[in-house]
Design an enzyme around this catalytic site. Structure first.
Site, short mmCIF file in Angstrom:
data_model
loop_
_atom_site.label_atom_id
_atom_site.label_comp_id
_atom_site.label_asym_id
_atom_site.label_seq_id
_atom_site.Cartn_x
_atom_site.Cartn_y
_atom_site.Cartn_z
N GLY A 1 0.82 -1.22 0.00
CA GLY A 1 0.00 0.00 0.00
C GLY A 1 0.84 1.25 0.00
O GLY A 1 0.50 2.26 0.62
N LYS B 1 6.61 21.86 -10.77
CA LYS B 1 7.98 21.50 -11.17
C LYS B 1 8.11 21.67 -12.68
O LYS B 1 7.40 21.01 -13.45
CB LYS B 1 8.26 20.05 -10.76
CG LYS B 1 9.62 19.56 -11.21
CD LYS B 1 9.87 18.13 -10.80
CE LYS B 1 11.15 17.62 -11.45
NZ LYS B 1 11.35 16.19 -11.27
N PRO C 1 14.69 21.07 -18.81
CA PRO C 1 13.31 21.57 -18.70
C PRO C 1 12.28 20.56 -19.19
O PRO C 1 12.59 19.71 -20.02
CB PRO C 1 13.34 22.76 -19.67
CG PRO C 1 14.28 22.34 -20.75
CD PRO C 1 15.32 21.46 -20.09
P1 FAD Z 1 6.89 0.99 -0.76
O1 FAD Z 1 6.57 2.42 -0.52
O2 FAD Z 1 8.06 0.41 -0.09
O3 FAD Z 1 5.59 0.16 -0.41
C1 FAD Z 1 5.66 -1.23 -0.15
C2 FAD Z 1 4.35 -1.67 0.48
O4 FAD Z 1 4.36 -3.07 0.62
C3 FAD Z 1 4.10 -1.08 1.86
O5 FAD Z 1 2.73 -0.76 2.00
C4 FAD Z 1 4.44 -2.25 2.78
O6 FAD Z 1 3.74 -2.18 3.99
C5 FAD Z 1 3.95 -3.40 1.93
N1 FAD Z 1 4.55 -4.68 2.29
C6 FAD Z 1 5.85 -5.07 2.16
N2 FAD Z 1 5.99 -6.32 2.64
C7 FAD Z 1 4.76 -6.74 3.04
C8 FAD Z 1 4.25 -7.91 3.63
N3 FAD Z 1 5.04 -8.96 3.91
N4 FAD Z 1 2.94 -7.96 3.93
C9 FAD Z 1 2.11 -6.93 3.67
N5 FAD Z 1 2.53 -5.78 3.12
C10 FAD Z 1 3.84 -5.69 2.83
N6 FAD Z 1 10.39 8.25 -7.12
C11 FAD Z 1 10.02 9.30 -7.85
O7 FAD Z 1 9.21 9.16 -8.77
N7 FAD Z 1 10.53 10.54 -7.58
C12 FAD Z 1 11.46 10.74 -6.62
O8 FAD Z 1 11.88 11.87 -6.40
C13 FAD Z 1 11.93 9.62 -5.89
N8 FAD Z 1 12.89 9.74 -4.94
C14 FAD Z 1 13.34 8.62 -4.30
C15 FAD Z 1 14.43 8.71 -3.43
C16 FAD Z 1 14.94 7.56 -2.82
C17 FAD Z 1 16.13 7.68 -1.92
C18 FAD Z 1 14.33 6.30 -3.05
C19 FAD Z 1 14.83 5.06 -2.36
C20 FAD Z 1 13.24 6.21 -3.89
C21 FAD Z 1 12.76 7.35 -4.55
N9 FAD Z 1 11.71 7.27 -5.46
C22 FAD Z 1 11.32 8.36 -6.17
C23 FAD Z 1 11.00 5.99 -5.65
C24 FAD Z 1 9.64 6.03 -4.95
O9 FAD Z 1 9.81 6.27 -3.58
C25 FAD Z 1 8.90 4.74 -5.17
O10 FAD Z 1 8.89 4.39 -6.52
C26 FAD Z 1 7.46 4.85 -4.73
O11 FAD Z 1 7.36 5.33 -3.44
C27 FAD Z 1 6.76 3.52 -4.83
O12 FAD Z 1 7.21 2.66 -3.82
P2 FAD Z 1 6.47 1.27 -3.67
O13 FAD Z 1 5.02 1.53 -3.47
O14 FAD Z 1 6.87 0.39 -4.79
O15 FAD Z 1 7.11 0.64 -2.37
#
Ligand code: FAD
Length: 508
Positions: free
Chosen positions: A18, A83, A101
């Site tokens: 999530g 942005k 840009p």
């Molecule tokens: P997460 O946010 O990690 O979500 C994972 C989910 O899975 C969570 O809800 C967790 O609870 C759930 N989960 C995991 N294991 C289990 C389990 N066993 N059981 C139940 N639930 C579980 N992207 C951009 O587009 N722009 C940016 O400027 C940018 N900056 C970033 C900077 C850094 C340093 C990093 C590391 C990333 C950055 N990103 C950026 C990437 C961006 O943060 C992610 O692409 C975005 O937040 C999506 O993350 P996600 O939903 O895939 O994973």
């Protein structure tokens, strides 16, 4: 278990995770494929989300529009700012600065792209203002102004797009409201086991710590870096790109805004990587992305603490990652979206874009209850292309440098780059030509901005750029520069625009 299901019954989609990826997926499926699928999302508050990801690309506007999201409401709720691009400081050489840009150079309407004329004059030794000055978007950004683009693309004020900088922790909850209003359901719990079908190897069900078993037809892995389904359960191979993109950690620390609320993200080169600065309505996000082979966590933290321009409002937080992707993002009946499918460091704010592309491809190729191999292959082809092209574009930023002031910069400057990038750079050097794509995120102007911004000036250009006399060309360029500056001067201050259009709810 046990009930017979018809092929025309809605596909039962189970989304694991999530974060931004999970709720973007759930909201889009619930909104755009009503009746075709049911959506159940499982997430764990105990595990939490990665909680960074604040800078986006203009494509997010199309995503929001398709979901019926009103811009001002979305921006107020996520405390967003506008942005217009990314400012790169100290990349080609210490002291350099340029803006990549979200817009074109020149008027963007001629048969020959503007940069060919510019390159020709530069090679002739003409006294030229920097390329930035011939971009409406760059000038708007540098002046700290904003207005929505003119819908008429033939006008200078119509030559740009824009994206948002928002609070990463507020976007997913915002989307959750939309998803739940459209019928998606949420289950709190930790997935502890994945059951697979003995015959097909497909995922049959996930099992939570509580013992609850959730079965489905299609499983979307949005579990973040852990890649619970695709990586752990299905064992899909990881393709490692760290030899080209050695940054593998970040330390993040938000601060109060002490300087301008710029309508752009800044990427400032550091001894072992780079640092981001992302101004939001209520605070500024900062982080140092670095290669742990070239600096220690302690030194990176200290360097960030010293560099931020306002009072810190949280302790520094360390994040670990690796550059690369799962060989395939869709395997069997499991599609990985977001960090579960791969990661390219945030230099060009591409992760949320990749989430969006995966969701778009999934919707366009949405399966029947049984997944067809051809659909899956097409999805993987599209996503592979996106990753490959972004990878090359990111590598270019590091490789196209003359910096030799630290082991990190020496490494990236001299490393062997992928053949696909070496070919692109060769064509650019000889002809000022950007390899054309039909798919992929960064189009000509983006490559032009980075090539020229980092000092790779082509020695050749489109021969049609030779048909105008140098003096007339130079005069035309100066007139254009004056016109852009004049128009931009009439636009609103960025902060004042936000205060009118989309102030955050609890703003004073
Ligand atoms: P997460 O946010 O990690 O979500 C994972 C989910 O899975 C969570 O809800 C967790 O609870 C759930 N989960 C995991 N294991 C289990 C389990 N066993 N059981 C139940 N639930 C579980 N992207 C951009 O587009 N722009 C940016 O400027 C940018 N900056 C970033 C900077 C850094 C340093 C990093 C590391 C990333 C950055 N990103 C950026 C990437 C961006 O943060 C992610 O692409 C975005 O937040 C999506 O993350 P996600 O939903 O895939 O994973």
């Amino acid at each position: 278990m046990g009930e017979e299901r018809e092929d025309r019954d809605p596909v039962r989609v189970v989304v694991v995770g999530g974060g931004t990826a999970g709720w973007m997926t759930a909201a889009a499926l619930a909104r755009l494929l009503p009746g075709r699928c049911t959506v159940q999302l499982v997430e764990s508050e105990a595990i939490g989300v990665v909680g960074v990801g604040e800078a986006t690309l203009p494509h997010i506007r199309a995503f929001n529009e398709r979901l019926g999201i009103a811009e001002a409401d979305f921006m107020a709720r996520t405390r967003a700012t506008f942005k217009l691009g990314i400012e790169f400081r100290d990349w080609g050489r210490i002291g350099d600065s340029y803006v990549h840009p979200f817009g074109t150079f020149g008027r963007g309407t001629g048969a020959v792209d503007f940069h060919h004329y510019w390159a020709r004059l530069l090679n002739e030794g003409a006294p030229l203002p920097p390329l930035d000055r011939f971009s409406y978007a760059c000038t708007l950004a540098r002046e700290g102004r904003f207005d929505h683009p003119d819908p008429d693309r033939r006008r200078l004020a119509g030559t740009f797009g824009y994206a948002y900088q928002f609070d990463a922790l507020l976007f997913a909850p915002y989307l959750r409201e939309i998803a739940e209003a459209m019928g998606a359901t949420r289950t709190e719990g930790i997935v502890t086991r994945v059951e697979r079908d003995g015959e097909s190897g497909d995922i049959a069900a996930i099992v939570l710590g509580s013992g609850e078993r959730i079965d489905g037809d299609l499983f979307v892995d949005c579990s973040g870096f852990r890649s619970l389904l695709l990586g752990e359960a299905l064992g899909e191979t990881w393709e490692d790109w760290s030899r080209w993109l050695p940054a593998d950690r970040a330390v993040a620390m938000p601060c109060r805004t002490a300087t301008a609320v710029t309508p752009y993200t800044s990427a400032i080169a550091m001894p072992a990587g780079w640092r981001w600065r992302i101004p939001l309505q209520h605070r500024t996000g900062n982080g140092y992305v670095y290669a742990s082979a070239f600096t220690s966590d302690d030194d990176a933290r200290a360097a960030l603490e010293q560099a931020v321009e306002g009072e810190a409002i949280a302790a520094p937080r360390l994040l670990r990652f690796a550059a690369g992707r799962r060989r395939r993002s869709w395997v069997g009946n499991c599609v990985a979206v977001g960090l579960a499918s791969g990661f390219l460091e945030p230099l060009e704010s591409t992760s949320i874009y990749l989430v969006q592309q995966a969701i778009t491809a999934l919707i366009e190729l949405f399966p029947e209850r049984r997944v067809a191999a051809a659909d899956r292959d097409e999805f993987n082809r599209v996503i592979d292309l996106e990753y490959d092209r972004i990878r090359d574009f990111l590598i270019l930023h590091y490789h196209a440098t003359t910096r030799d002031d630290s082991p990190f910069w020496n490494y990236v400057r001299t490393m062997a780059v992928p053949d696909s990038l070496a070919e692109k750079m060769e064509l650019w050097r000889r002809r000022g030509r950007v390899v054309k794509y039909r798919e992929g995120v960064f189009l000509d102007a983006s490559w032009v901005a980075v090539y020229l911004g980092q000092g790779i000036v082509p020695t050749g250009w489109d021969p049609r750029a030779d048909t105008v006399a140098s003096a007339a060309l130079l005069e035309g360029l100066h007139a254009l520069h004056g016109e852009i500056a004049g128009e931009v001067a009439g636009r609103s201050d960025h902060r004042a625009f936000i205060a009118r259009f989309c102030p955050m709810a609890d703003a004073a």
